[in-house]
Design an enzyme around this catalytic site. Structure first.
Site, mmCIF file in Angstrom:
data_model
loop_
_atom_site.group_PDB
_atom_site.id
_atom_site.type_symbol
_atom_site.label_atom_id
_atom_site.label_comp_id
_atom_site.label_asym_id
_atom_site.label_seq_id
_atom_site.Cartn_x
_atom_site.Cartn_y
_atom_site.Cartn_z
ATOM 1 N N SER A 360 -42.092 12.111 -72.472
ATOM 2 C CA SER A 360 -41.890 11.627 -71.038
ATOM 3 C C SER A 360 -42.485 11.204 -70.099
ATOM 4 O O SER A 360 -42.692 10.308 -70.232
ATOM 5 C CB SER A 360 -41.854 13.368 -70.263
ATOM 6 N N ASP A 473 -36.145 14.196 -73.096
ATOM 7 C CA ASP A 473 -36.719 14.397 -72.957
ATOM 8 C C ASP A 473 -37.625 14.423 -74.254
ATOM 9 O O ASP A 473 -37.079 15.560 -75.389
ATOM 10 C CB ASP A 473 -36.991 14.996 -71.677
#
Length: 600
Positions: A360, A473
């Site tokens: 991320s 993600d």
């Protein structure tokens, strides 16, 4: 007793602590097994009817699960046993074992073990103790792969500059008495027995024993192979824990005949990764075109050394000698900007970043040093992207997500051009397959695609596309990928986790209504309700869902840093300077203390 039997008995004495006089008959039960590099000792599912002691060489244990890629479980070094669990439990082999390089083992089958158990009552208990120690070592915290004890450096071009650099690399790997450079000429100069047999590619038993003795005296052996030494290359490759091909970046990238059978092999069960060190004749800050070298070499990883940039050369030396430092950065939305402060502290304390990866926002910040930026440039570029670019204000009609994601994608493309393979520092990022939940490890392809896949927070940004499948993600499946870094060629791992450790209590008995929250925001005398917004709650939910996993992975790192970022909002970029400073100040002393302890 012959010299060979003496060495067998010495091995058993070292392994089990047996008495050389009382247990001399043990030697007669042992069967010598010689494997060439790449040969299988046994396959997964074979009967567990014997155990082996590894006298010299190195083995790899591979497991192949249904519909899954083959997985390298561990490496087995000289002095260890292998196969004892299957022998004692009478179960099929749970994994296959192959020789990473030429290896010598001694075999004990079930009948021999039964006989020895009668004549040496304590033997079975000692084997059992060995099993217990192995299981304990596998369940204990393990940091990184064992460093290669033998290396083969293979120059692919008859190029004077490349040959000179190859020799410098070999010398630096063996500096201060830590290693020994092995070549046909050095074998002859050292009066090694039957040295000509290695030049012919068929080493004698005496030469193999001499090499094993040299390996005991130093940390590593470096076999240097120059162009035209075909038979010597075959011999050196079979002795090597790690093969490294060396080539000028501007040369023809076609596969050389000498590489056939290893660099061209597709990844799979028993296929060890080959390294390709690409030497750039001219110093450059922007590398491009690495993919042309990798297309004919699917099982190869490229590393870059640019002429005139000594950090590149020293990084390769650290990677090949098992002293590289890997940095792992977790997700945390805007709080991830604190990673920049950690990078600044590492730079100030002269801690190199030799391999870097993250998830991320951690992946985005990890890409900064991977691009070759120092901490000052990384901080400046991140300010332009996240403060001035404001990618988290790109709201849209919430059909797929709260934000369009186009602004984030445009900024990532602008600040991170090029391909992952072209980065001067090895890099990876993590994303999650939306269909299967599998983890994607991005180490190839455009940098911006790898980063966009890793930051596609579900609900906040729309999913990304990777290999024709939707991805989200990486924090959903692995928010602190220390386990991924463990499989890379690093000796130490520093991990930075941004998960909040502090518990917060609220001053109300039930969640307020949206109108109550809005009233607290608009009316000056109304009591403000401190509740997270929709975006913050989505991010917090992901963090909570992976907290246990993050804690487990954090324990595997050699140094785990936890900057105190709980007071910062997860999506407010106006906290930029405070976040960077917090990451810097909170990590300086822990890193300094870790360096001091590591040097003792």
């Amino acid at each position: 007793m012959s010299k060979g039997n003496d060495s067998h008995l010495n091995l058993l004495r070292d392994f089990f602590g047996l008495d050389s006089e009382r247990d001399a008959d043990l030697v007669g039960t042992m069967q010598a097994v010689e494997l060439r590099g790449g040969d299988w000792l046994f396959q997964q599912g074979d009967p567990g009817d014997s155990l082996y002691f590894l006298a010299r060489g190195r083995l790899e244990a591979w497991r192949q699960d249904e519909d899954q890629p083959a997985q390298l479980l561990n490496e087995i070094s000289a002095g260890e046993a292998v196969g004892e669990v299957g022998l004692l439990t009478n179960m099929p082999r749970s994994a296959g074992v192959r020789a990473r390089r030429d290896s010598l083992l001694f075999k004990v089958d079930r009948a021999a073990l039964d006989k020895l158990a009668r004549t040496h009552p304590g033997l079975v208990m000692q084997v059992t103790a060995s099993v217990a120690q192995r299981l304990a070592s596998h369940t204990a915290r393990r940091h990184t792969r064992p460093a290669p004890r033998t290396l083969a450096l293979v120059a692919l071009e008859q190029d004077g500059d490349l040959v000179a650099w190859s020799q410098r690399l070999a010398d630096d790997l063996c500096a201060q008495g830590h290693g020994l450079v092995i070549s046909p000429e050095s074998l002859a100069a050292s009066n090694a027995p039957d040295s000509d047999s290695a030049r012919r590619g068929s080493p004698s038993a005496a030469l193999n024993q001499w090499l094993a003795e040299q390996e005991e005296l130093v940390q590593r052996l470096v076999f240097l192979v120059l162009p035209g030494q075909t038979e010597w290359h075959d011999f050196a490759r079979r002795q090597a824990d790690q093969v490294v091909y060396l080539a000028p970046f501007d040369a023809d990238p076609a596969l050389r005949p000498i590489e056939t059978g290893q660099a061209a092999t597709k990844p799979g069960a028993g296929s060890s990764e080959v390294l390709l060190a690409l030497w750039h004749r001219e110093s450059t800050t922007r590398i491009s075109g690495t993919v042309r070298w990798l297309e004919p070499r699917p099982a190869t990883r490229a590393l870059h050394v640019r002429h005139g940039i000594d950090n590149d050369h020293q990084r390769l030396v650290r990677i090949l000698s098992g002293r590289a430092v890997g940095l792992v950065l977790s997700g945390g939305a805007v709080r991830g900007l604190a990673h920049l402060g950690v990078i600044r502290a590492m730079e100030e304390l002269n801690i190199p970043i030799d391999w870097v990866g993250g998830t991320s926002m951690g992946a985005v910040i990890a890409a900064c040093p991977a691009m070759g930026w120092d901490s000052a440039e990384a901080i400046a570029q991140a300010r332009k992207a996240f403060v001035e670019g404001r990618p988290l204000s790109d709201y849209t009609l919430p059909l797929l997500s709260l934000m369009r994601g186009k602004r984030m994608e445009r900024l990532i493309q602008q600040f991170f051009p090029g391909r992952v393979e072209d980065m001067p520092i090895p890099f990876f990022s993590i994303s999650a397959n939306l269909n299967t939940g599998d983890t994607n490890v991005h180490e190839t392809g455009p940098v911006w695609r790898a980063l966009c896949a890793s930051v596609s927070l579900p609900g906040l940004f729309p999913p990304s596309v990777h290999e024709r499948e939707l991805t989200i993600d990486g924090a959903v499946v692995n928010n602190l990928p220390v386990d991924v870094m463990q499989e890379r060629l690093v000796g130490k791992i520093i991990a930075v986790s941004l998960g909040a450790q502090r518990q917060r209590q609220v001053d109300f008995d039930q969640a307020p209504s949206p109108w109550a929250v809005l009233g607290g925001m608009l009316w000056p005398f109304a009591k403000r309700k401190k509740v997270p917004g929709v975006a913050s709650m989505m991010l917090k939910a992901i963090e909570l869902g992976t907290r246990k996993r993050v804690n487990e992975l954090g324990e595997r790192a050699d140094l785990l840093l936890r900057p105190p970022i709980h007071r910062f909002n997860m999506i407010d970029v106006n906290q930029y300077d405070d976040l960077v400073q917090t990451g810097y100040e909170s990590s300086l002393e822990p890193i300094r203390k870790w360096v001091s302890q590591s040097s003792k």
